[in-house]
Design a protein around this motif. Structure first.
Motif, PDB file in Angstrom:
ATOM      1  N   PHE B 450       0.837  -1.207   0.000  1.00  0.00           N
ATOM      2  CA  PHE B 450       0.000   0.000   0.000  1.00  0.00           C
ATOM      3  C   PHE B 450       0.871   1.256   0.000  1.00  0.00           C
ATOM      4  O   PHE B 450       0.596   2.215  -0.728  1.00  0.00           O
ATOM      5  CB  PHE B 450      -0.921   0.017   1.220  1.00  0.00           C
ATOM      6  CG  PHE B 450      -2.128  -0.882   1.083  1.00  0.00           C
ATOM      7  CD1 PHE B 450      -2.331  -1.651  -0.049  1.00  0.00           C
ATOM      8  CD2 PHE B 450      -3.075  -0.949   2.097  1.00  0.00           C
ATOM      9  CE1 PHE B 450      -3.438  -2.476  -0.172  1.00  0.00           C
ATOM     10  CE2 PHE B 450      -4.194  -1.767   1.984  1.00  0.00           C
ATOM     11  CZ  PHE B 450      -4.368  -2.525   0.850  1.00  0.00           C
ATOM     12  N   HIS B 451       1.918   1.230   0.814  1.00  0.00           N
ATOM     13  CA  HIS B 451       2.774   2.420   0.883  1.00  0.00           C
ATOM     14  C   HIS B 451       3.507   2.636  -0.429  1.00  0.00           C
ATOM     15  O   HIS B 451       3.674   3.766  -0.886  1.00  0.00           O
ATOM     16  CB  HIS B 451       3.753   2.282   2.048  1.00  0.00           C
ATOM     17  CG  HIS B 451       3.058   2.272   3.372  1.00  0.00           C
ATOM     18  ND1 HIS B 451       2.502   3.402   3.913  1.00  0.00           N
ATOM     19  CD2 HIS B 451       2.776   1.264   4.232  1.00  0.00           C
ATOM     20  CE1 HIS B 451       1.926   3.102   5.079  1.00  0.00           C
ATOM     21  NE2 HIS B 451       2.070   1.795   5.291  1.00  0.00           N
ATOM     22  N   MET B 452       3.922   1.524  -1.021  1.00  0.00           N
ATOM     23  CA  MET B 452       4.572   1.647  -2.314  1.00  0.00           C
ATOM     24  C   MET B 452       3.605   2.256  -3.336  1.00  0.00           C
ATOM     25  O   MET B 452       3.947   3.178  -4.072  1.00  0.00           O
ATOM     26  CB  MET B 452       5.060   0.282  -2.805  1.00  0.00           C
ATOM     27  CG  MET B 452       5.836   0.362  -4.100  1.00  0.00           C
ATOM     28  SD  MET B 452       6.244  -1.275  -4.762  1.00  0.00           S
ATOM     29  CE  MET B 452       7.549  -1.743  -3.650  1.00  0.00           C
ATOM     30  N   LEU B 453       2.391   1.751  -3.338  1.00  0.00           N
ATOM     31  CA  LEU B 453       1.400   2.252  -4.293  1.00  0.00           C
ATOM     32  C   LEU B 453       1.072   3.722  -4.044  1.00  0.00           C
ATOM     33  O   LEU B 453       0.855   4.490  -4.986  1.00  0.00           O
ATOM     34  CB  LEU B 453       0.127   1.395  -4.226  1.00  0.00           C
ATOM     35  CG  LEU B 453       0.254   0.034  -4.915  1.00  0.00           C
ATOM     36  CD1 LEU B 453      -0.913  -0.877  -4.541  1.00  0.00           C
ATOM     37  CD2 LEU B 453       0.311   0.211  -6.440  1.00  0.00           C
ATOM     38  N   ASP B 454       1.042   4.113  -2.777  1.00  0.00           N
ATOM     39  CA  ASP B 454       0.783   5.526  -2.467  1.00  0.00           C
ATOM     40  C   ASP B 454       1.841   6.407  -3.118  1.00  0.00           C
ATOM     41  O   ASP B 454       1.545   7.401  -3.770  1.00  0.00           O
ATOM     42  CB  ASP B 454       0.837   5.754  -0.950  1.00  0.00           C
ATOM     43  CG  ASP B 454      -0.319   5.074  -0.229  1.00  0.00           C
ATOM     44  OD1 ASP B 454      -1.338   4.791  -0.887  1.00  0.00           O
ATOM     45  OD2 ASP B 454      -0.185   4.824   0.983  1.00  0.00           O
ATOM     46  N   LYS B 455       3.076   5.998  -2.912  1.00  0.00           N
ATOM     47  CA  LYS B 455       4.167   6.814  -3.430  1.00  0.00           C
ATOM     48  C   LYS B 455       4.180   6.800  -4.955  1.00  0.00           C
ATOM     49  O   LYS B 455       4.393   7.833  -5.590  1.00  0.00           O
ATOM     50  CB  LYS B 455       5.498   6.324  -2.867  1.00  0.00           C
ATOM     51  CG  LYS B 455       6.566   7.367  -2.960  1.00  0.00           C
ATOM     52  CD  LYS B 455       7.596   7.246  -1.854  1.00  0.00           C
ATOM     53  CE  LYS B 455       7.253   8.115  -0.654  1.00  0.00           C
ATOM     54  NZ  LYS B 455       8.285   8.031   0.411  1.00  0.00           N
ATOM     55  N   LEU B 456       3.914   5.636  -5.518  1.00  0.00           N
ATOM     56  CA  LEU B 456       3.889   5.552  -6.982  1.00  0.00           C
ATOM     57  C   LEU B 456       2.775   6.429  -7.539  1.00  0.00           C
ATOM     58  O   LEU B 456       2.941   7.067  -8.583  1.00  0.00           O
ATOM     59  CB  LEU B 456       3.687   4.100  -7.421  1.00  0.00           C
ATOM     60  CG  LEU B 456       4.851   3.154  -7.111  1.00  0.00           C
ATOM     61  CD1 LEU B 456       4.469   1.722  -7.471  1.00  0.00           C
ATOM     62  CD2 LEU B 456       6.115   3.565  -7.855  1.00  0.00           C
ATOM     63  N   SER B 457       1.673   6.485  -6.821  1.00  0.00           N
ATOM     64  CA  SER B 457       0.553   7.298  -7.285  1.00  0.00           C
ATOM     65  C   SER B 457       0.942   8.775  -7.284  1.00  0.00           C
ATOM     66  O   SER B 457       0.662   9.514  -8.232  1.00  0.00           O
ATOM     67  CB  SER B 457      -0.651   7.052  -6.374  1.00  0.00           C
ATOM     68  OG  SER B 457      -1.653   7.987  -6.639  1.00  0.00           O
ATOM     69  N   LEU B 458       1.628   9.194  -6.218  1.00  0.00           N
ATOM     70  CA  LEU B 458       2.105  10.576  -6.165  1.00  0.00           C
ATOM     71  C   LEU B 458       2.999  10.870  -7.366  1.00  0.00           C
ATOM     72  O   LEU B 458       2.859  11.893  -8.037  1.00  0.00           O
ATOM     73  CB  LEU B 458       2.893  10.794  -4.872  1.00  0.00           C
ATOM     74  CG  LEU B 458       3.449  12.208  -4.673  1.00  0.00           C
ATOM     75  CD1 LEU B 458       2.346  13.149  -4.229  1.00  0.00           C
ATOM     76  CD2 LEU B 458       4.595  12.224  -3.669  1.00  0.00           C
ATOM     77  N   TYR B 459       3.894   9.929  -7.659  1.00  0.00           N
ATOM     78  CA  TYR B 459       4.831  10.160  -8.760  1.00  0.00           C
ATOM     79  C   TYR B 459       4.144  10.094 -10.121  1.00  0.00           C
ATOM     80  O   TYR B 459       4.538  10.787 -11.050  1.00  0.00           O
ATOM     81  CB  TYR B 459       6.045   9.231  -8.645  1.00  0.00           C
ATOM     82  CG  TYR B 459       7.094   9.905  -7.813  1.00  0.00           C
ATOM     83  CD1 TYR B 459       8.062  10.707  -8.397  1.00  0.00           C
ATOM     84  CD2 TYR B 459       7.046   9.818  -6.429  1.00  0.00           C
ATOM     85  CE1 TYR B 459       8.988  11.381  -7.628  1.00  0.00           C
ATOM     86  CE2 TYR B 459       7.972  10.489  -5.645  1.00  0.00           C
ATOM     87  CZ  TYR B 459       8.944  11.276  -6.254  1.00  0.00           C
ATOM     88  OH  TYR B 459       9.857  11.958  -5.490  1.00  0.00           O
ATOM     89  N   GLN B 460       3.149   9.276 -10.212  1.00  0.00           N
ATOM     90  CA  GLN B 460       2.382   9.283 -11.465  1.00  0.00           C
ATOM     91  C   GLN B 460       1.822  10.673 -11.714  1.00  0.00           C
ATOM     92  O   GLN B 460       1.839  11.177 -12.833  1.00  0.00           O
ATOM     93  CB  GLN B 460       1.242   8.269 -11.403  1.00  0.00           C
ATOM     94  CG  GLN B 460       1.700   6.846 -11.632  1.00  0.00           C
ATOM     95  CD  GLN B 460       0.530   5.914 -11.848  1.00  0.00           C
ATOM     96  OE1 GLN B 460      -0.480   6.021 -11.170  1.00  0.00           O
ATOM     97  NE2 GLN B 460       0.660   5.001 -12.784  1.00  0.00           N
ATOM     98  N   GLY B 461       1.315  11.281 -10.643  1.00  0.00           N
ATOM     99  CA  GLY B 461       0.764  12.633 -10.765  1.00  0.00           C
ATOM    100  C   GLY B 461       1.834  13.641 -11.151  1.00  0.00           C
ATOM    101  O   GLY B 461       1.668  14.422 -12.090  1.00  0.00           O
TER     102      GLY B 461
END
Lengths: 558, 558
Positions: B450-461
């Motif tokens: 989940f934490h990885m996905l959170d960070k990846l989502s931020l970077y996608q943005g």
């Protein structure tokens, strides 16, 4: 010289060197001298390959014919010493009797129908043969596909060897010979040299331990070829601990032994041989698996106080000489202490056991065995599925993750002024670590689940035997009640009824000893199985953890 | 008093308290006083619930009408202070302008179209408004579904607020105002109070650090209700480190702030807010996820030397008073230093940078950003799939294995004289251990993926913003070349062309500073992300190993 032929029966090819032929199909046959029971030729589809010699008629040119009917002759096997040159009419019978391939060194692994035959035509152990048609359609013979887990070499082989008999040994109390024994129809044979003692143990009747216990290793499966490479087979090095002298055996030898055991050891749960596999017999995984399962089978054989003392087994374990091998084999096949006669070899304790108590004990065991069978089946399914997941899903997921990390690392290398080599290296290494972990998942079943499945397969076999064994005992109980009723009604001497009761006690003692043995082995085996599984699992998760720890350290001091 | 109504536009319900209505559908309305922009009623299917007041006309009984046309009246919002009582004809316009819900305390989380409006009708920051139809079919208004990962609050809100404009801020160099800036059309404003300094760092231009760095916590999401429980929302405690005084904010406040940032900060990659979610907003997992992602968003905001100093952000972080909040909000919305004007606030270094070098730097970054975007996307897919496997397949497999072990243990208990309690207990415990391990697999994503996905989502943005930002800079380069050519051809004063070049340098410096900032954050974030993931993974495999070890010990001394 190639000639024409016609298929007598439909044959389905099961290996790539074989071809399928349909009943009445015209064939070209390259040479009518069969090798190992096989001919080479071409079918009407133009496929070239091997098919069983006995499934075809060779159509000889009239001028060469030495038969009175002139044109058609089934194929003999000129290499063996059989005095028979069978006619087309009785060829199927002979196939089933195994005559076409009587030389044990020419046997082939695949052959279900030629492994065990009673040359003297005795229908099983007890002489209670019932003539009856042996097949619904005698003109079509599909080779029986091996049963995947619960194959029963006897029932499939007996279909062949007992002409006209449905002689599934376990299918009937009557046919097994136990009825004959209980009823006193089996005369005490003066020649009885064997003797197996049942003693009272803390948990009831038990087999007396063998005075000469031993173990036996199976190692080094080696591929051998014969007939110019047309046929290949695997040879195992078999080394009993008490001789420490290796003998070399093929699966067909195990299968021969197994079928002797089935014939002889009424009321004993003979461990099933590992499954036969028609295709891909020589793939490494299959060879490895068969070896592991032969080892377990052998462990069970050597651990069994009765089976381990069997003369035929001794012969199998020790005979290294070809000529002696054949002699011993024939001797074993002529063993008269089989089936019902085998019951005569038991020395039972003097303790009185109430037959009703015995019946209750057996019922309790029966429920247990049913539930254990179910749970072993369930665990087998789950473990098999888990293997599939390890090889497929688990590996894939971790490899994908590893690949994704590597791609991130590659992206990070693309903007040189801002790329930090140490971080990229660490991320890339993390990627490789997860690819590795994926491989570790795929490898892991070799260390744990395969062994569990091997053991479960052995137990599936052992458990599958019990319903029939219990059925024999039930039949014996019924006979006791019947004879007592007849005695009460004055239709039978009390002596005779007492004889039935006494012999039924023998059956009961033997069954209880077998139940006892099963439980003792079960405890040892399942404890060992669970421990081995857990140890390997712990080692696996530790290895994964260690890999990840090493990887984590790459991020230190970045 | 209930009355009839008619749907002016199609509305798709997105929460269970809402109902869908179709254009021209007849409705029953319970009370024409809308609450928070919503009416309660029944649609023609008999479904009862809320729908937007502005999407319907109320058909009033003629006798009660106070409108000249007598029969039909759109619904006003009697609770707000708007002086408008809009007519049916311009209701859509007013909806888009957000007038129906101007009171920020009445805003609702779900509302994409009412979160940001320019009350004075200015078309964005630069006044380059082009009248054009704002919609292909003005009569059907589906509420825009929130983009899942790459939502852009501005573009969706501007569609509404800029009548007749396709004013996607990033879609065009011209419309962003950067052209105007580069061409010198934006007058220096005497009132400029803001100033952001770009300095030369070891890896090129960089934003000067904020003189007053701070961080900000987001905690304790709490469910609140209003309007008698009809609407519920989540309030977060937001505590900046430099004041240490908490303020309470809802998602809509974040969204307001986010949209201010998008308007103002040309050439800066504003982190996207966590995705909107129309349904299931109050499920625990969603709240938890939004919180985690708002925290990452906030970290990025406070870490950014420019964004963190924004007055509107300060207002968001500090204002605890309702009245002050409204004042500050209007002030921020009237900020003139937005878009093109924002470019005037930069202090750039004196160092000469060859424009061609800058262009190459930008191209290199562009390739990197593209590849990083791809790899982040890939890792997101893989990690999401892995989450699904953890919750599904992995859990299921291990639980099945555990269940199968337990069944074996139960079977073993069935033959009492032969059952060994210690072994059965150990096997049963092994079963429970694997069921547990299944649960551990299912829980694990909370600790790592989940934490990885959170960070990846931020970077996608963040990465999604760059193509548009780079496009602005490309446009500026083109203008430099164009003006130089015109100057060379005598069609433009060299002074003017030099001005263009100078202002283009400003754009280039700003972009490079932003690239630099992105890289610095990326390194910190990905190192932290990988370390955190590996640490949690190691801990997980260790925990599994430990559980298994404890279980293995149960087999000792059996």
């Amino acid at each position: 010289m190639s000639m024409k032929g016609k298929a007598l029966y439909t044959f389905q090819s099961e290996n790539k060197e074989e071809i399928s032929i349909q009943e009445n199909e015209e064939l070209v046959i390259f040479d009518d001298n069969s090798v190992d029971g096989w001919l080479q030729g071409v079918n009407s589809k133009g496929q070239k390959g091997l098919f069983p010699a006995s499934y075809v008629e060779v159509i000889r040119p009239r001028s060469n014919s030495n038969l009175t009917d002139g044109s058609i002759s089934p194929v003999g096997s000129p290499r063996n010493d059989s005095p028979y040159l069978p006619s087309a009419q009785n060829a199927p019978f002979l196939i089933q009797q195994g005559y076409y391939d009587d030389d044990d060194d020419d046997w082939d692994d695949w052959d279900d129908s030629s492994t065990v035959v009673d040359e003297d035509g005795r229908s099983g152990a007890n002489g209670h043969a019932h003539p009856s048609p042996h097949s619904d359609n005698p003109n079509v013979h599909y080779r029986a596909k091996p049963h995947m887990e619960r194959q029963d070499s006897l029932s499939s082989s007996r279909k062949g060897s007992m002409v006209g008999r449905n002689l599934n040994r376990f299918s009937s109390f009557v046919r097994s010979g136990v009825e004959a024994f209980v009823l006193g129809d089996v005369p005490m044979n003066a020649k009885i040299a064997e003797s197996y003692t049942i003693e009272m143990g803390p948990k009831g009747p038990q087999w007396k331990d063998s005075p000469t216990p031993f173990s036996c290793s199976i190692e080094d499966p080696t591929k051998q070829t014969k007939f110019k490479g047309i046929k290949t087979y695997i040879s195992y090095r078999v080394t009993p601990s008490h001789t420490d002298r290796p003998v070399y055996r093929r699966y067909k030898h195990f299968d021969w032994l197994y079928n002797r055991l089935l014939h002889k050891f009424t009321v004993i749960s003979v461990p099933h041989l590992p499954e036969k596999q028609a295709t891909g017999r020589f793939e490494e995984d299959f060879i490895e698996k068969r070896k592991r399962r032969l080892i377990l089978w052998m462990d069970h054989m050597t651990s069994h106080p009765v089976l381990s003392q069997y003369e035929g087994f001794e012969h199998f374990l020790m005979c290294a000489d070809d000529k002696q091998w054949k002699l011993g084999k024939r001797r074993a096949e002529k063993d008269e202490m089989m089936g019902a006669n085998f019951m005569l070899t038991f020395q039972i304790p003097n303790e009185h056991q109430d037959l009703q108590d015995v019946e209750e004990r057996v019922d309790s065991f029966k429920s247990f065995a049913k539930k254990m069978d179910d749970s072993v089946m369930q665990l087998t399914h789950v473990a098999s599925e888990l293997v599939r997941k390890h090889l497929g899903g688990f590996r894939k997921e971790f490899q994908r993750l590893g690949n994704a990390f590597q791609n991130v690392s590659q992206a990070f290398a693309l903007d040189p002024p801002h790329c930090t080599d140490a971080l990229n290296t660490a991320i890339s290494h993390t990627g490789r670590t997860y690819e590795n972990i994926g491989e570790m998942f795929a490898e892991q079943p070799k260390y744990d689940l395969f062994h569990m499945l091997d053991k479960l397969s052995l137990y599936q076999g052992l458990l599958a035997n019990f319903p029939d064994i219990i059925h024999l005992q039930k039949g014996a109980f019924a006979k006791v009640k019947e004879s007592q009723r007849m005695s009460d009604e004055g239709k039978m001497d009390q002596d005779e009824a007492d004889g039935v009761r006494k012999r039924c006690r023998t059956v009961g003692f033997a069954l209880q000893a077998e139940m006892n043995h099963f439980h003792r082995r079960r405890e040892v085996d399942f404890k060992e199985m669970m421990q081995a599984y857990l140890k390997q699992q712990i080692a696996f998760y530790q290895r994964v953890g260690q890999q990840l720890e090493r990887t984590l350290h790459m991020y230190d001091n970045l």
